[in-house]
Design an enzyme around this catalytic site. Structure first.
Site, mmCIF file in Angstrom:
data_model
loop_
_atom_site.group_PDB
_atom_site.id
_atom_site.type_symbol
_atom_site.label_atom_id
_atom_site.label_comp_id
_atom_site.label_asym_id
_atom_site.label_seq_id
_atom_site.Cartn_x
_atom_site.Cartn_y
_atom_site.Cartn_z
ATOM 1 C CG ASP A 14 -32.287 -23.552 -42.538
ATOM 2 O OD1 ASP A 14 -32.232 -22.537 -41.794
ATOM 3 O OD2 ASP A 14 -33.322 -23.923 -43.099
ATOM 4 C CG ASP A 36 -36.974 -28.421 -39.903
ATOM 5 O OD1 ASP A 36 -36.244 -28.922 -40.766
ATOM 6 O OD2 ASP A 36 -37.753 -27.478 -40.147
ATOM 7 C CB CYS A 61 -51.982 -32.546 -20.052
ATOM 8 S SG CYS A 61 -50.306 -32.410 -20.678
ATOM 9 C CB CYS A 86 -46.868 -31.233 -20.202
ATOM 10 S SG CYS A 86 -47.776 -29.700 -20.463
ATOM 11 C CB CYS A 112 -51.228 -29.086 -18.327
ATOM 12 S SG CYS A 112 -51.425 -28.859 -20.096
ATOM 13 C CG HIS A 153 -50.025 -28.959 -23.982
ATOM 14 N ND1 HIS A 153 -50.279 -29.979 -23.092
ATOM 15 C CD2 HIS A 153 -50.859 -29.165 -25.051
ATOM 16 C CE1 HIS A 153 -51.224 -30.758 -23.603
ATOM 17 N NE2 HIS A 153 -51.596 -30.293 -24.783
HETATM 18 ZN ZN LIG Z 1 -49.890 -30.205 -21.072
#
Ligand SMILES: [Zn+2]
Length: 431
Positions: free
Chosen positions: A100, A262, A387, A389, A392, A414
């Protein structure tokens, strides 16, 4: 519904030394660093949005906060945006790369900073999969739907410029053999005028529309806009929501046929929000937030440095308290300290961020009590331990410490990943 993250040059040093707060020796900015989609698997978004104003500064336009250097701009155009963002290869083959103009950068100007010709060339050279025609933001959205005659000349002009640009832009894209999917930007001063703009863009030949000007609007106002637009356009016409700040309320928008949106908020809130810094998916499927534990670097924090300079507190004393707070938080994480002792150490240091701000002791005590309650909740629940992810798992308790960009941005990554998962579940739940 695809979630796109706006590129703001967010990368982290994968070899950062958290105990000594140092980058890996020999680390080179960008080259050694990794983007969220490189660090995390699955990537925490379905595509990236890149604003032309961040890459190429237009004449007379204030420098955007995100700023590519001239060499970076040249490399992006030479190698293509995908390679530049290291977002290529089979892993990302179906992802969206949306361009954009970054209309906020030139919002004060009478006309957009870039002409359609320049924009088409930029998107084509950089290899975007999708690109939005240069628009001109209209800020006010009047839900009473005033007529065209009732709004000021500047608003009418912005409306007209956006549509005239879109017509020229689409013609150019078609002439170039549609190297990317063109999106027609919808701007207007009311739901009705935005619906009219959407209708005209569809008649020009656009199959995908980008709705702008939503940033300051409340959920109900956005719904009024989307309802009006959907009533005027074909069901198969796709919709992108630009800069969707209400990402947390996405479950309320699943009925509007939105293809993509977005947002930067999950990442930004990791370090800009007063208290909602760390996302977690709650048991009811809604997002929950935790405050991060602020232990800034005494010798790098502007407020603490001022206090040291004014002689209000000593650097040595602050460094000791800072170190103690870090030691306690890490010990607590290992089960070697109690939540109470940790909270004490954290607040003992934290108070210096407030003392000397001139608001008076009573006010400061109140603020400190509030913060202590939030930190206590974070310590008690230890959300970083649950968590799985990449962030983490990799850095554990460091993710919850509000300190230096390498922690804060990782916490943002995260958040993106929690948000992305939350979104997929929300969509599945309504399908
Ligand atoms: Zn995490």
């Amino acid at each position: 519904m695809k979630f796109l993250y706006s590129d703001t040059q967010d990368y982290v040093d994968p070899g950062y030394d958290f105990l000594n707060d140092r980058c890996r020796p020999g680390r080179e900015r960008y080259w050694s660093d990794v983007y969220a989609h490189e660090f995390m698997d699955p990537a925490p978004y379905d595509g990236l949005l890149v604003s032309m104003s961040a890459v190429r500064q237009a004449a007379g336009v204030a420098t955007s906060k995100v700023r590519y250097s001239t060499r970076e701009e040249q490399r992006l155009l030479r190698d293509g945006a995908r390679q530049f963002l290291r977002y290529g290869g089979p892993r990302f083959k179906d992802t969206m790369l949306l361009g954009d103009c970054g209309a906020f950068a030139y919002v004060e100007h009478p006309v957009p900073a870039y002409a359609p010709e320049e924009v088409v060339e930029f998107y084509t050279e950089a290899g975007f999969t999708h690109g939005i025609s240069p628009d001109h933001i209209i800020f006010a959205c009047d839900l009473t739907n005033p007529s065209e005659q009732a709004v000021d000349a500047a608003t009418r002009q912005r409306f007209a410029i956006t549509l005239a640009n879109a017509e020229v832009f689409l013609g150019l894209v078609k002439r170039e053999g549609m190297p990317f999917e063109p999106l027609g930007p919808v701007q207007g001063w009311s739901p009705k005028s935005m619906a009219e703009a959407a209708h005209r863009l569809e008649r020009m030949g656009y199959r995908y529309l980008a709705i702008g000007g939503l940033v300051p609007l409340k959920v109900d106002a956005i719904k009024a806009v989307l309802t009006a637009i959907r009533e005027r356009i074909r069901p198969e016409t796709e919709i992108h929501l630009l800069g969707f700040a209400k990402a947390d309320s996405i479950h309320e928008f699943t009925g509007f046929g939105i293809t993509s949106f977005d947002s930067t908020s999950p990442l930004i809130r990791a370090f800009k929000d007063e208290k909602a810094n760390y996302y977690r998916e709650g048991s009811d499927g809604r997002l929950e937030y935790y405050t991060a534990i602020r232990i800034p670097q005494a010798t790098e924090n502007a407020r603490l440095m001022q206090g040291i300079k004014r002689g209000q507190f000593s650097a040595e004393d602050l460094l000791l308290r800072e170190r103690r707070a870090l030691i306690e938080v890490r010990a607590y994480d290992r089960g070697a300290s109690s939540a109470e002792a940790t909270l004490d150490a954290v607040m003992d240091y934290h108070q210096f961020l407030l003392r000397g701000d001139g608001t008076g002791a009573a006010q400061q005590d109140k603020a400190l009590r509030k913060t202590a309650a939030l930190v206590q909740r974070t310590l008690k629940h230890q959300p970083w331990k649950e968590c799985d992810c990449a962030v983490c798992r990799d850095i554990g308790v460091e993710v919850i410490i509000f300190r230096s960009s390498n922690r804060n941005k990782r916490r943002g990554m995260h958040n993106l990943s929690v948000y992305h998962r939350h979104l997929s579940k929300t969509i599945q739940g309504t399908a």
